[in-house]
Enzyme design. Structure first.
Site, PDB file in Angstrom:
ATOM      1  CG  ASP A  28     -83.244 -47.252 -23.973  1.00 33.57           C
ATOM      2  OD1 ASP A  28     -82.155 -47.069 -23.879  1.00 33.57           O
ATOM      3  OD2 ASP A  28     -83.882 -47.217 -25.249  1.00 33.57           O
TER       4      ASP A  28
ATOM      5  CD  GLU B 232     -78.720 -48.751 -28.092  1.00 39.86           C
ATOM      6  OE1 GLU B 232     -77.968 -49.086 -28.832  1.00 39.86           O
ATOM      7  OE2 GLU B 232     -79.754 -49.501 -27.409  1.00 39.86           O
TER       8      GLU B 232
END
Length: 357
Positions: free
Chosen positions: A73, A131
Site C-alpha cells: 500500500d 501498513e
C-alpha cells in the site's frame, strides 16, 4: 488486471508497480496482480493469499530461513501518479508515488522471488497490506494471528527505504494527550472563567526546554524526540474555552521498553493528566545474529540506526532479528517529491542476490 514481468530489470518492475493504484485499504488489484505473477512465473514457490496480502516461500529444507517483507500500500495520491522517468542507466530517476515507500523494495523482492530457484537459505516472501494506516489494520498483524508459521525465520528483511544501506532496529513511538480543564465564560467577563488553552502554557514550556537522549546501542546511534504535534480547544470566538488538548509524539530508543517510555513521559509531565493514545515498541538492532551479520558483511560491513518506526519491531517481538534494507531516501517518503535512483534499486538487488544465492 495489469501484468508484471518478474524477470525484468527491477527498475522496470518498480515502474510497473508504481502505476498500479494501491492506497491503503484499496490493495486488491495490486495483490491480485502480484499473486498471478508469482503463480505463473515462480512455480518453485508455494503461494497463498491472506486478505490482500500475498505470501510465497521455498521449501528446500535449508538449515536457515530468511523472510523478505514489503507492504503493497501507499499513502494517498498527491499529484504523483503515474510514474515519470528521466535520465538513463544507473543515473535514471523514477518519480512517483511509492517509488521510495516502498514499491522499489517490493520490485527487488519480486524479482528475486522469480530468479532465485536454489537459494542457500529458504526464503519467505510477504507482500502485505495496510501498513500506512493505523496499526490495528496492518496486514502483518493479521498474518501473525492467522498464519504465524509464515513469519518464522532466522532473519527478517524489510524493504523499507534505507538509502541502500542496512538500518538496524528502530525507535519506538508513543503518542499521548494532555487534557486541561477550565471554566467556560463569556470573553467580555473573562475573569469569571478559567482558560483551558492558557493552561497548556506550562506543558508547552516543558516541551520547549526538553533535551532528548542520544543513545548508542551496538555501535548504532539513536536520537530520541519529543514533539507537540497538535493542539485542540476552543468553543467560539467569544467564549473562554473550558477544555484544551495537547497531542505529543515521543520517539524513544529501543533500549527503553514501552513501560519505561511511558513512565518517563509521566515524569516529564508530572501534575497533568497523561493519556496514551498510540504505542508501538522499538526493536533492538540484533545485528550479532549470524544471518544478520552475514547480510551486513554482504552490504559492505556498515549499518546505521533506524530513526523512525517500521515493522521490524513486529519481527523483533517474535524473537526474529530484523533490519531495514531498501532503495530510496526515507526523508522523501510520503512527499509529492518521492523519487528513487535506478542504480540504487539495482545495487540492493545485487546485494540480496549475493547474500541469498
Amino acid at each position: 488486471m495489469p501484468s508484471l514481468d518478474l524477470h525484468a530489470d527491477p527498475v522496470d518492475l518498480t515502474a510497473a508497480l508504481v502505476d498500479i493504484f494501491s492506497v491503503s485499504e484499496e490493495e486488491k488489484v495490486i495483490a491480485d496482480t502480484v499473486q498471478a505473477a508469482l503463480e505463473a512465473q515462480a512455480p518453485h514457490l508455494e503461494v497463498i493469499r491472506n486478505g490482500d496480502a500475498v505470501l510465497a516461500r521455498t521449501n528446500l529444507g535449508r538449515p536457515s530461513r530468511v523472510v523478505l517483507a514489503g507492504h503493497l500500500d501507499t499513502v494517498p495520491v498527491n499529484e504523483n501518479m503515474p510514474v515519470r522517468r528521466e535520465g538513463t542507466g544507473d543515473d535514471e530517476i523514477l518519480h512517483g508515488l511509492g517509488t521510495v515507500d516502498m514499491k522499489s523494495g517490493d520490485a527487488v523482492f519480486l524479482h528475486l522471488a522469480a530468479a532465485l530457484r536454489e537459494p542457500k537459505h529458504d526464503i519467505t516472501f510477504v507482500f502485505y497490506d495496510c501498513e500506512e494506516i493505523e496499526a490495528t489494520k496492518n496486514g502483518l498483524g493479521r498474518i501473525e494471528r492467522e498464519l504465524p508459521e509464515w513469519l518464522q525465520g532466522d532473519l527478517a528483511i524489510l524493504g523499507e527505504p534505507s538509502n541502500g544501506g542496512i538500518e538496524g532496529g528502530c525507535q519506538g513511538t508513543m503518542r499521548i494527550e494532555i487534557r486541561v480543564e477550565g471554566v467556560r465564560a463569556h470573553t467580555a467577563r473573562g475573569w469569571m472563567g478559567v482558560n483551558a488553552i492558557h493552561g497548556l502554557a506550562e506543558p508547552l514550556r516543558r516541551l520547549a526546554e526538553y533535551t532528548p537522549r542520544v543513545v548508542d546501542i551496538d555501535g548504532l546511534t539513536y536520537r530520541e524526540g519529543l514533539q507537540a504535534t497538535k493542539i485542540g480547544g476552543g468553543v467560539a470566538g467569544n467564549v473562554v474555552p473550558d477544555e484544551a488538548v495537547l497531542t505529543i509524539n515521543h520517539r524513544f530508543a529501543p533500549d527503553r521498553s514501552s513501560e519505561e517510555a511511558e513512565a518517563h513521559l509521566r515524569e516529564v509531565f508530572e501534575g497533568y493528566d497523561v493519556k496514551i493514545v498510540d504505542l508501538s515498541p522499538g526493536a533492538l538492532p540484533g545485528l550479532s545474529a549470524p544471518a544478520a551479520a552475514e547480510l551486513v558483511a554482504a552490504a559492505g560491513g556498515k549499518a546505521v540506526a533506524k530513526l523512525g518506526w517500521t515493522d521490524v519491531a513486529r519481527f523483533a517481538a517474535l524473537g526474529i532479528p530484523a533490519v531495514n534494507f531498501g532503495p530510496g531516501d526515507p526523508t522523501l517518503a510520503h512527499t509529492r517529491q518521492e523519487n528513487v535512483r535506478a542504480g540504487e534499486i539495482r545495487q540492493v538487488a545485487s546485494v540480496l542476490r549475493a547474500f541469498l544465492s
